[in-house]
Motif scaffolding. Sequence first.
Motif, PDB file in Angstrom:
ATOM      1  N   GLY A  36       0.812  -1.205   0.000  1.00  0.00           N
ATOM      2  CA  GLY A  36       0.000   0.000   0.000  1.00  0.00           C
ATOM      3  C   GLY A  36       0.843   1.250   0.000  1.00  0.00           C
ATOM      4  O   GLY A  36       2.077   1.212  -0.153  1.00  0.00           O
ATOM      5  N   LEU A  37       0.193   2.377   0.223  1.00  0.00           N
ATOM      6  CA  LEU A  37       0.829   3.682   0.093  1.00  0.00           C
ATOM      7  C   LEU A  37       1.723   4.000   1.286  1.00  0.00           C
ATOM      8  O   LEU A  37       1.357   3.764   2.433  1.00  0.00           O
ATOM      9  CB  LEU A  37      -0.231   4.763  -0.048  1.00  0.00           C
ATOM     10  N   PHE A  38       2.889   4.585   0.997  1.00  0.00           N
ATOM     11  CA  PHE A  38       3.820   5.002   2.039  1.00  0.00           C
ATOM     12  C   PHE A  38       4.544   6.230   1.520  1.00  0.00           C
ATOM     13  O   PHE A  38       5.371   6.147   0.609  1.00  0.00           O
ATOM     14  CB  PHE A  38       4.802   3.880   2.368  1.00  0.00           C
ATOM     15  N   SER A  39       4.236   7.395   2.100  1.00  0.00           N
ATOM     16  CA  SER A  39       4.724   8.655   1.541  1.00  0.00           C
ATOM     17  C   SER A  39       6.016   9.160   2.164  1.00  0.00           C
ATOM     18  O   SER A  39       6.647  10.079   1.619  1.00  0.00           O
ATOM     19  CB  SER A  39       3.650   9.735   1.699  1.00  0.00           C
ATOM     20  N   ALA A  40       6.449   8.608   3.290  1.00  0.00           N
ATOM     21  CA  ALA A  40       7.641   9.103   3.972  1.00  0.00           C
ATOM     22  C   ALA A  40       8.894   8.822   3.136  1.00  0.00           C
ATOM     23  O   ALA A  40       8.951   7.845   2.383  1.00  0.00           O
ATOM     24  CB  ALA A  40       7.769   8.474   5.348  1.00  0.00           C
ATOM     25  N   ALA A  41       9.898   9.661   3.314  1.00  0.00           N
ATOM     26  CA  ALA A  41      11.148   9.502   2.571  1.00  0.00           C
ATOM     27  C   ALA A  41      12.057   8.451   3.190  1.00  0.00           C
ATOM     28  O   ALA A  41      13.061   8.066   2.591  1.00  0.00           O
ATOM     29  CB  ALA A  41      11.878  10.835   2.491  1.00  0.00           C
ATOM     30  N   SER A  42      11.731   7.989   4.407  1.00  0.00           N
ATOM     31  CA  SER A  42      12.540   6.977   5.070  1.00  0.00           C
ATOM     32  C   SER A  42      11.635   5.967   5.758  1.00  0.00           C
ATOM     33  O   SER A  42      10.466   6.251   6.058  1.00  0.00           O
ATOM     34  CB  SER A  42      13.487   7.612   6.090  1.00  0.00           C
ATOM     35  N   PHE A  43      12.173   4.781   6.004  1.00  0.00           N
ATOM     36  CA  PHE A  43      11.463   3.707   6.683  1.00  0.00           C
ATOM     37  C   PHE A  43      12.096   3.472   8.052  1.00  0.00           C
ATOM     38  O   PHE A  43      13.317   3.579   8.199  1.00  0.00           O
ATOM     39  CB  PHE A  43      11.554   2.408   5.872  1.00  0.00           C
ATOM     40  N   PRO A  44      11.292   3.133   9.053  1.00  0.00           N
ATOM     41  CA  PRO A  44      11.889   2.762  10.342  1.00  0.00           C
ATOM     42  C   PRO A  44      12.666   1.460  10.204  1.00  0.00           C
ATOM     43  O   PRO A  44      12.296   0.580   9.410  1.00  0.00           O
ATOM     44  CB  PRO A  44      10.663   2.592  11.258  1.00  0.00           C
ATOM     45  N   ALA A  45      13.751   1.344  10.954  1.00  0.00           N
ATOM     46  CA  ALA A  45      14.532   0.110  10.943  1.00  0.00           C
ATOM     47  C   ALA A  45      13.658  -1.055  11.371  1.00  0.00           C
ATOM     48  O   ALA A  45      12.793  -0.911  12.241  1.00  0.00           O
ATOM     49  CB  ALA A  45      15.732   0.246  11.871  1.00  0.00           C
ATOM     50  N   LEU A  46      13.876  -2.227  10.793  1.00  0.00           N
ATOM     51  CA  LEU A  46      13.050  -3.392  11.109  1.00  0.00           C
ATOM     52  C   LEU A  46      13.349  -3.931  12.504  1.00  0.00           C
ATOM     53  O   LEU A  46      12.492  -4.550  13.136  1.00  0.00           O
ATOM     54  CB  LEU A  46      13.268  -4.487  10.066  1.00  0.00           C
ATOM     55  N   SER A  47      14.579  -3.707  12.991  1.00  0.00           N
ATOM     56  CA  SER A  47      14.955  -4.135  14.334  1.00  0.00           C
ATOM     57  C   SER A  47      14.977  -2.934  15.274  1.00  0.00           C
ATOM     58  O   SER A  47      15.388  -1.841  14.877  1.00  0.00           O
ATOM     59  CB  SER A  47      16.338  -4.788  14.327  1.00  0.00           C
ATOM     60  N   LYS A  48      14.539  -3.124  16.509  1.00  0.00           N
ATOM     61  CA  LYS A  48      14.557  -2.037  17.486  1.00  0.00           C
ATOM     62  C   LYS A  48      15.973  -1.548  17.752  1.00  0.00           C
ATOM     63  O   LYS A  48      16.176  -0.442  18.226  1.00  0.00           O
ATOM     64  CB  LYS A  48      13.905  -2.487  18.792  1.00  0.00           C
ATOM     65  N   ASN A  49      16.976  -2.396  17.441  1.00  0.00           N
ATOM     66  CA  ASN A  49      18.367  -2.015  17.649  1.00  0.00           C
ATOM     67  C   ASN A  49      19.010  -1.491  16.367  1.00  0.00           C
ATOM     68  O   ASN A  49      20.220  -1.307  16.317  1.00  0.00           O
ATOM     69  CB  ASN A  49      19.166  -3.209  18.175  1.00  0.00           C
ATOM     70  N   GLY A  50      18.216  -1.295  15.336  1.00  0.00           N
ATOM     71  CA  GLY A  50      18.755  -0.865  14.059  1.00  0.00           C
ATOM     72  C   GLY A  50      19.435   0.485  14.140  1.00  0.00           C
ATOM     73  O   GLY A  50      18.947   1.404  14.784  1.00  0.00           O
ATOM     74  N   GLN A  51      20.576   0.602  13.505  1.00  0.00           N
ATOM     75  CA  GLN A  51      21.331   1.855  13.442  1.00  0.00           C
ATOM     76  C   GLN A  51      21.680   2.148  11.984  1.00  0.00           C
ATOM     77  O   GLN A  51      22.332   1.339  11.331  1.00  0.00           O
ATOM     78  CB  GLN A  51      22.594   1.763  14.292  1.00  0.00           C
ATOM     79  N   PRO A  52      21.210   3.248  11.461  1.00  0.00           N
ATOM     80  CA  PRO A  52      20.377   4.263  12.122  1.00  0.00           C
ATOM     81  C   PRO A  52      18.952   3.768  12.325  1.00  0.00           C
ATOM     82  O   PRO A  52      18.543   2.794  11.692  1.00  0.00           O
ATOM     83  CB  PRO A  52      20.430   5.437  11.140  1.00  0.00           C
ATOM     84  N   PRO A  53      18.175   4.424  13.192  1.00  0.00           N
ATOM     85  CA  PRO A  53      16.808   3.971  13.462  1.00  0.00           C
ATOM     86  C   PRO A  53      15.872   4.153  12.278  1.00  0.00           C
ATOM     87  O   PRO A  53      14.808   3.524  12.239  1.00  0.00           O
ATOM     88  CB  PRO A  53      16.381   4.843  14.650  1.00  0.00           C
ATOM     89  N   GLU A  54      16.235   5.019  11.320  1.00  0.00           N
ATOM     90  CA  GLU A  54      15.466   5.174  10.102  1.00  0.00           C
ATOM     91  C   GLU A  54      16.420   5.117   8.919  1.00  0.00           C
ATOM     92  O   GLU A  54      17.550   5.603   8.985  1.00  0.00           O
ATOM     93  CB  GLU A  54      14.696   6.498  10.095  1.00  0.00           C
ATOM     94  N   VAL A  55      15.951   4.487   7.836  1.00  0.00           N
ATOM     95  CA  VAL A  55      16.801   4.314   6.660  1.00  0.00           C
ATOM     96  C   VAL A  55      16.098   4.908   5.443  1.00  0.00           C
ATOM     97  O   VAL A  55      14.865   4.887   5.360  1.00  0.00           O
ATOM     98  CB  VAL A  55      17.116   2.825   6.417  1.00  0.00           C
ATOM     99  N   PRO A  56      16.844   5.460   4.492  1.00  0.00           N
ATOM    100  CA  PRO A  56      16.227   6.016   3.284  1.00  0.00           C
ATOM    101  C   PRO A  56      15.372   4.972   2.573  1.00  0.00           C
ATOM    102  O   PRO A  56      15.688   3.767   2.574  1.00  0.00           O
ATOM    103  CB  PRO A  56      17.425   6.436   2.438  1.00  0.00           C
ATOM    104  N   ALA A  57      14.305   5.423   1.944  1.00  0.00           N
ATOM    105  CA  ALA A  57      13.367   4.502   1.300  1.00  0.00           C
ATOM    106  C   ALA A  57      14.038   3.685   0.205  1.00  0.00           C
ATOM    107  O   ALA A  57      13.674   2.529  -0.029  1.00  0.00           O
ATOM    108  CB  ALA A  57      12.188   5.282   0.743  1.00  0.00           C
ATOM    109  N   GLY A  58      15.012   4.253  -0.470  1.00  0.00           N
ATOM    110  CA  GLY A  58      15.680   3.504  -1.523  1.00  0.00           C
ATOM    111  C   GLY A  58      14.910   3.521  -2.832  1.00  0.00           C
ATOM    112  O   GLY A  58      15.405   3.079  -3.865  1.00  0.00           O
ATOM    113  N   SER A  59      13.684   3.989  -2.797  1.00  0.00           N
ATOM    114  CA  SER A  59      12.844   4.089  -3.984  1.00  0.00           C
ATOM    115  C   SER A  59      11.854   5.217  -3.744  1.00  0.00           C
ATOM    116  O   SER A  59      11.465   5.487  -2.608  1.00  0.00           O
ATOM    117  CB  SER A  59      12.100   2.776  -4.240  1.00  0.00           C
ATOM    118  N   THR A  60      11.441   5.852  -4.820  1.00  0.00           N
ATOM    119  CA  THR A  60      10.434   6.913  -4.686  1.00  0.00           C
ATOM    120  C   THR A  60       9.080   6.450  -5.228  1.00  0.00           C
ATOM    121  O   THR A  60       8.241   7.270  -5.573  1.00  0.00           O
ATOM    122  CB  THR A  60      10.891   8.175  -5.435  1.00  0.00           C
TER     123      THR A  60
END
Length: 530
Positions: free
Chosen positions: A454-478
């Motif tokens: 479905g639709l996702f307008s943010a430019a970044s996605f939250p990390a899949l793991s709670k320990n992910g670094q960085p906590p948000e990652v670029p979408a990689g696609s527009t």
Amino acid sequence: MNMNMGTTIYWHTNQVIVRVKYPVPSSGVIGAPDIIRGASGLGVDLSINSPLPLQRTAPMGGAISDTQREAVVFCQINPGMSSDMQSMGESNDQTLAVIKLFDDDQALLKELQKQQPVDEVDVIPHWFKAGTDYIIQGCPISPPIPSKEHTSSGQWKLGFLQLPGKLQDATGKGATVFVLDTTPPIEQILKAAEQAGERNMLLQDMKQAMNPANGGAPSLKIHYQDLPAIVEGTPPERMVTGKDIYGRHTGFPMADHGLFVAGIVHDLAPKATIEVVRVLNDDGVGDIQTLKKALDDILSRTETDLKGVPLVVNLSLVFLPPEDDIPDGVTPLLLNTSRNVLSSLLQPLAGKGVMFVAAAGNDSDPRMNQSEKRFGPRYPAAFAQDQDYPIATMISVGAVNRNGDAALYSNYPGANGIATYGGDLPKPDPWLPSAMSHTDVHPDTTTPIDALCGLFSAASFPALSKNGQPPEVPAGSTSAWAYWSGTSFAAPIMSALVARILQTRESKNTDVRKVMLDTAKSGTLWTSID
């Protein structure tokens, strides 16, 4: 508060909701000042909770019956209570202690009756709510997963299989669907549409619905409203909810949750009008006061611009604690009273024929549910089968996976409920986390992802793991597509179907829930995925 600390909160600290029922005719309208004076007589210092409207004499200033009216007031408990009262509860939160004091021998009722006739007084905590599960109990079952680039058609299309009669070709025309949820700002949605172009034709359709070229009224309306400061907050103090891909409690940004829901509705009921109302913060948490305001606004509009319009309210959110995590001090009587008060916020709309479609919840998730029990629906979905406070226009929705089996995480929607596609638990790679070393986590690609896209307008996605670094990652696609699973996303499929039923019904007396359940028995509610 920082939810990584592992604290579960179910209500606003030191706040209560007071509902008063009183006879008509009466010497006057019961209001906040009367309740504050009554509390003062019991040694409790209350003030009015702001900034939202605080009181409704239901429904809309009219009588609940020919002989009774109701007032609902949100109050703040101020510090400075006696040491005796402090011993009744935790030192920093006197909510349950005050409720007990008010309820003992109907003390608050008797205080108010000294001022004028009063029939009944109910006092409950000011409950929080969150999208498809409670604060840090999980909502939804994992962060969204970025999708790969789509084909040139730019469409990940849902469609009902073999609906009976006119329903197959219906579009929801004439119906209005309210999505009470999160939402990103309009500017973010429009920017995502511009960047995605033809790679996301659903988002282009949504953009067109927001700004029709022919100058007509928009069929998609985004109501991005400010929320109370205690809900809005500033990270990391802001209330959050969610689970990571391993099922561990965490919080992550999910402002697109409501847009994802609205996109599903638009995909399946493209001619329905959709209004997205922000009642949850960007991390998926809201409270009853905000929900009440949204419901009251809809109720008032049923006498103006929405008079005679078939209405659906999608509630991909839940309130009240799950049955396996009732906090100490919350008695069955208090929960019953809370259900009573909360149902009264929905009943005025239900009485006007407004249909509610609500997510059953994700508490059965085996990653956290060691009992492996399939829990029943959460509220408000549970009002579909509540024996004491039933709402006849409530539809509870559970989730099934791509094979048509009950999704592992989904609560049972109940005898008056229904289930449709919501996807299943995502599989992480690596399969198991190891302390905090696995910060680079990906979805397992050895099998197709079992989730809605479905639709996702943010430019970044939250990390899949709670320990992910960085906590948000670029979408990689527009392309503005994402995979997401949960009963949150099964619910709008049913909201779209309700819009179709409302379009094709021959009489306003049609039992929409019965039509839906009869349709389900014919085995036609499974959705195709192109």
